[in-house]
Write an enzyme that holds these catalytic residues in place. Structure first.
Site, PDB file in Angstrom:
ATOM      1  CD  GLN A 125       1.758  -6.037  -4.678  1.00 62.22           C
ATOM      2  OE1 GLN A 125       1.116  -5.926  -3.934  1.00 62.22           O
ATOM      3  NE2 GLN A 125       2.152  -4.797  -5.102  1.00 62.22           N
ATOM      4  CB  SER A 128       7.585  -4.839  -0.279  1.00 57.40           C
ATOM      5  OG  SER A 128       6.316  -4.084  -0.555  1.00 57.40           O
ATOM      6  CB  SER A 160      -1.178  -9.983   1.317  1.00 59.96           C
ATOM      7  OG  SER A 160      -1.032  -8.353   1.694  1.00 59.96           O
ATOM      8  CD  GLU A 244      -2.639  -1.988  -5.097  1.00 58.65           C
ATOM      9  OE1 GLU A 244      -1.547  -1.352  -5.680  1.00 58.65           O
ATOM     10  OE2 GLU A 244      -2.469  -2.876  -4.296  1.00 58.65           O
ATOM     11  CG  ASN A 360      -2.528   7.231   3.290  1.00 57.58           C
ATOM     12  OD1 ASN A 360      -2.402   6.357   2.238  1.00 57.58           O
ATOM     13  ND2 ASN A 360      -3.748   7.301   3.997  1.00 57.58           N
ATOM     14  CD  GLU A 361       3.284   8.774   5.911  1.00 59.78           C
ATOM     15  OE1 GLU A 361       2.924   7.693   5.282  1.00 59.78           O
ATOM     16  OE2 GLU A 361       3.116   8.738   7.159  1.00 59.78           O
TER      17      GLU A 361
HETATM   18  C1  LIG Z   1      -1.364  -5.228   5.416  1.00 59.00           C
HETATM   19  C2  LIG Z   1       0.009  -5.041   4.263  1.00 59.00           C
HETATM   20  C3  LIG Z   1      -0.094  -5.625   3.160  1.00 59.00           C
HETATM   21  C4  LIG Z   1       0.640  -5.621   2.345  1.00 59.00           C
HETATM   22  N1  LIG Z   1       0.852  -6.502   1.121  1.00 59.00           N
HETATM   23  C5  LIG Z   1       1.635  -6.485   0.415  1.00 59.00           C
HETATM   24  C6  LIG Z   1       1.936  -7.249  -0.675  1.00 59.00           C
HETATM   25  O1  LIG Z   1       0.910  -8.199  -0.824  1.00 59.00           O
HETATM   26  N2  LIG Z   1       3.028  -7.283  -1.474  1.00 59.00           N
HETATM   27  C7  LIG Z   1       4.036  -6.259  -1.417  1.00 59.00           C
HETATM   28  O2  LIG Z   1       4.720  -6.294  -2.219  1.00 59.00           O
HETATM   29  N3  LIG Z   1       3.917  -5.461  -0.462  1.00 59.00           N
HETATM   30  C8  LIG Z   1       3.072  -5.519   0.462  1.00 59.00           C
HETATM   31  N4  LIG Z   1       2.914  -4.613   1.611  1.00 59.00           N
HETATM   32  C9  LIG Z   1       4.109  -3.606   1.715  1.00 59.00           C
HETATM   33  C10 LIG Z   1       3.739  -2.088   1.468  1.00 59.00           C
HETATM   34  O3  LIG Z   1       3.748  -1.759   0.070  1.00 59.00           O
HETATM   35  C11 LIG Z   1       4.840  -1.501   2.062  1.00 59.00           C
HETATM   36  O4  LIG Z   1       4.912  -1.705   3.482  1.00 59.00           O
HETATM   37  C12 LIG Z   1       4.669   0.147   1.785  1.00 59.00           C
HETATM   38  O5  LIG Z   1       5.087   0.266   0.660  1.00 59.00           O
HETATM   39  C13 LIG Z   1       5.582   0.948   2.600  1.00 59.00           C
HETATM   40  O6  LIG Z   1       6.991   0.418   2.558  1.00 59.00           O
HETATM   41  P1  LIG Z   1       8.053   0.017   3.729  1.00 59.00           P
HETATM   42  O7  LIG Z   1       7.173  -0.818   4.784  1.00 59.00           O
HETATM   43  O8  LIG Z   1       9.223  -0.575   3.243  1.00 59.00           O
HETATM   44  O9  LIG Z   1       7.838   1.539   4.623  1.00 59.00           O
HETATM   45  P2  LIG Z   1       9.179   2.826   4.289  1.00 59.00           P
HETATM   46  O10 LIG Z   1       9.118   2.868   2.696  1.00 59.00           O
HETATM   47  O11 LIG Z   1      10.369   2.214   4.945  1.00 59.00           O
HETATM   48  O12 LIG Z   1       8.382   3.955   4.941  1.00 59.00           O
HETATM   49  C14 LIG Z   1       8.292   4.183   6.320  1.00 59.00           C
HETATM   50  C15 LIG Z   1       7.874   5.524   6.729  1.00 59.00           C
HETATM   51  O13 LIG Z   1       8.262   6.403   5.896  1.00 59.00           O
HETATM   52  C16 LIG Z   1       7.653   7.239   5.066  1.00 59.00           C
HETATM   53  N5  LIG Z   1       8.528   7.854   3.857  1.00 59.00           N
HETATM   54  C17 LIG Z   1       9.439   7.009   3.183  1.00 59.00           C
HETATM   55  N6  LIG Z   1       9.647   7.780   2.152  1.00 59.00           N
HETATM   56  C18 LIG Z   1       9.308   8.747   2.270  1.00 59.00           C
HETATM   57  C19 LIG Z   1       9.149   9.945   1.519  1.00 59.00           C
HETATM   58  N7  LIG Z   1      10.040  10.043   0.329  1.00 59.00           N
HETATM   59  N8  LIG Z   1       8.547  11.151   1.842  1.00 59.00           N
HETATM   60  C20 LIG Z   1       7.765  11.240   3.002  1.00 59.00           C
HETATM   61  N9  LIG Z   1       7.726  10.155   3.757  1.00 59.00           N
HETATM   62  C21 LIG Z   1       8.574   8.996   3.347  1.00 59.00           C
HETATM   63  C22 LIG Z   1       6.520   6.319   4.835  1.00 59.00           C
HETATM   64  O14 LIG Z   1       5.506   7.090   4.227  1.00 59.00           O
HETATM   65  C23 LIG Z   1       6.473   5.518   5.878  1.00 59.00           C
HETATM   66  O15 LIG Z   1       5.513   6.119   7.038  1.00 59.00           O
HETATM   67  C24 LIG Z   1       1.831  -4.795   2.509  1.00 59.00           C
HETATM   68  C25 LIG Z   1       2.040  -3.903   3.716  1.00 59.00           C
HETATM   69  C26 LIG Z   1       0.944  -4.041   4.599  1.00 59.00           C
HETATM   70  C27 LIG Z   1       0.909  -3.010   5.791  1.00 59.00           C
END
Ligand SMILES: Cc1cc2nc3c(=O)[nH]c(=O)nc-3n(C[C@H](O)[C@H](O)[C@H](O)COP(=O)(O)OP(=O)(O)OC[C@H]3O[C@@H](n4cnc5c(N)ncnc54)[C@H](O)[C@@H]3O)c2cc1C
Length: 379
Positions: A125, A128, A160, A244, A360-361
């Site tokens: 996928q 991100s 992943s 999902e 989860n947020e």
């Molecule tokens: C083990 C693992 C596997 C993954 N696999 C894939 C994959 O296969 N393909 C893929 O595309 N992505 C994948 N991801 C990425 C995942 O979808 C993102 O990490 C996730 O969507 C969070 O985005 P970010 O890391 O940019 O964090 P951010 O969006 O920068 O968030 C950082 C923190 O701020 C909080 N936050 C952000 N905006 C808000 C808001 N508006 N209100 C309240 N809180 C907020 C978030 O909840 C989080 O706690 C994976 C991540 C992990 C950890």
């Protein structure tokens, strides 16, 4: 929903159990997050597919058994109870396949699904980006029109198992002038070994090398690999994200089996009183989640779409998994902290549960706004 299953459903369960008893490897396969483990899990997918157990709810023409959601849930219960290997093509099966069933062409389904079912093509996928996780609509990777297709450029991250996968699917900005960020996005499939793709593994907490970021430099993708209409990518992606979170990624069978294992571990450690309530919570939680999931499946079978309730499921299973594995580590004591056990590996991965598939947020915001009708929070 009636949880007294029909005779046919029980027969299906028995058939699955017998097959799994005869085929599940007696020794666990190496981790699917390593090159060796990835290859072993791919071979396991082929073994499942040879007897049509890899995608039981898909139509038979694509390698399934047309078994429907209830039998799929029963299969999953048997699968985890048998201690069968993890599914290396989970992102393809739980995300891309539903997208193709709802929005792909007949030609795309015929071309993509059978090799996915057999594990010959494993999908990653690619949603991100470094600046676009929770706020996915702000993604910047672009798709530019060219003769016969598109040229993709940009960076994707947190993909992943992309270090070993074959192909990927993701969203790209095809109209930079669209008035809103979630407009002008196109959903495309691409080859991870195409010219212009660089796959760079990213170290995970457990040190396994399958996680990766992707750099795309003018990667050519033919028109036949666009899913749905160009510019409609957001709507298409959102329709499968709910699937999902709420149903397909984490079936209750996984947690029923884990709770039973925890129970056995507790007994093996002398049934310490201090952990009794936590073990009971794990056993009850798995059964509650099972009921909730069967209820969701039955709504879907009645023709309803999985709505924002998916976010309730997602928050539940991710927090449940952490509590369960923490209890196991506490029961193991120093051994759980120091040795590289199955439980310690599971614990480290459980910590990512509240992050992947939408944090989860963000899920709690969806619950507050769309299920409870509370005012929108400040963004
Ligand atoms: C083990 C693992 C596997 C993954 N696999 C894939 C994959 O296969 N393909 C893929 O595309 N992505 C994948 N991801 C990425 C995942 O979808 C993102 O990490 C996730 O969507 C969070 O985005 P970010 O890391 O940019 O964090 P951010 O969006 O920068 O968030 C950082 C923190 O701020 C909080 N936050 C952000 N905006 C808000 C808001 N508006 N209100 C309240 N809180 C907020 C978030 O909840 C989080 O706690 C994976 C991540 C992990 C950890």
């Amino acid at each position: 929903m009636d949880l007294a299953f029909t005779r046919e459903e029980e027969a299906f369960r028995a058939e699955a159990r017998a097959w799994l008893t005869a085929h599940v490897p007696s020794e666990p396969l190496p981790s699917l997050e390593t090159a060796e483990g990835f290859a072993a899990h791919r071979a396991w997918e082929a073994e499942l597919a040879a007897d049509r157990w890899s995608v039981v709810d898909w139509p038979t023409e694509y390698g399934g058994r047309d078994a429907g959601l209830v039998r799929w849930l029963l299969f999953e219960e048997e699968y985890y109870a048998a201690g069968a290997p993890g599914r290396v093509n989970q992102n393809g099966v739980s995300l891309l396949a539903p997208t193709l069933f709802d929005h792909g062409t007949r030609e795309q389904r015929a071309r993509v699904l059978p090799s996915m079912a057999g594990g010959e093509v494993v999908w990653a996928q690619a949603w991100s980006e470094p600046e676009a996780g929770s706020d996915l609509a702000s993604l910047r990777s672009k798709a530019v029109r060219t003769a016969g297709g598109w040229r993709l450029s940009g960076q994707k991250t947190w993909s992943s198992r992309a270090a070993f996968a074959d192909r990927a699917f993701g969203l790209f900005r095809s109209d930079p002038d669209a008035p809103k960020p979630h407009q002008g996005l196109t959903y495309l499939m691409f080859d991870l070994r195409a010219p212009g793709v660089t796959v760079r593994p990213t170290a995970r907490l457990d040190g396994k090398p399958a996680f990766a970021e992707l750099f795309l430099d003018e990667v050519f993708v033919p028109d036949e690999d666009v899913i749905g209409e160009p510019g409609q990518g957001w709507r298409i992606a959102m329709s499968t994200a709910g699937n999902e979170r709420g149903l397909k990624l984490r079936s209750p069978g996984r947690f029923l089996a884990a709770a039973d294992r925890l129970h056995r571990l507790w007994e093996a450690q002398g049934s310490p009183a201090w952990a009794g309530d936590r073990v009971a919570d794990a056993l009850i939680g798995a059964r509650a989640y099972r009921l909730f999931t069967f209820a969701a499946a039955s709504r879907v079978l009645d023709g309803a779409a999985l709505g924002p309730e998916s976010s309730l499921n997602k928050v539940f299973w991710s927090e449940y998994d952490i509590a369960l594995t923490e209890t196991a580590l506490d029961l193991l004591g120093a051994q759980g902290e120091l040795a590289d056990t199955d439980w310690s590996e599971r614990y480290v991965f459980s910590l990512a549960g509240p992050i992947y598939a939408g944090t989860n947020e963000i899920q709690r915001d969806i619950i507050a706004e769309r299920l409870l009708g509370l005012p929108k929070g400040r963004r």
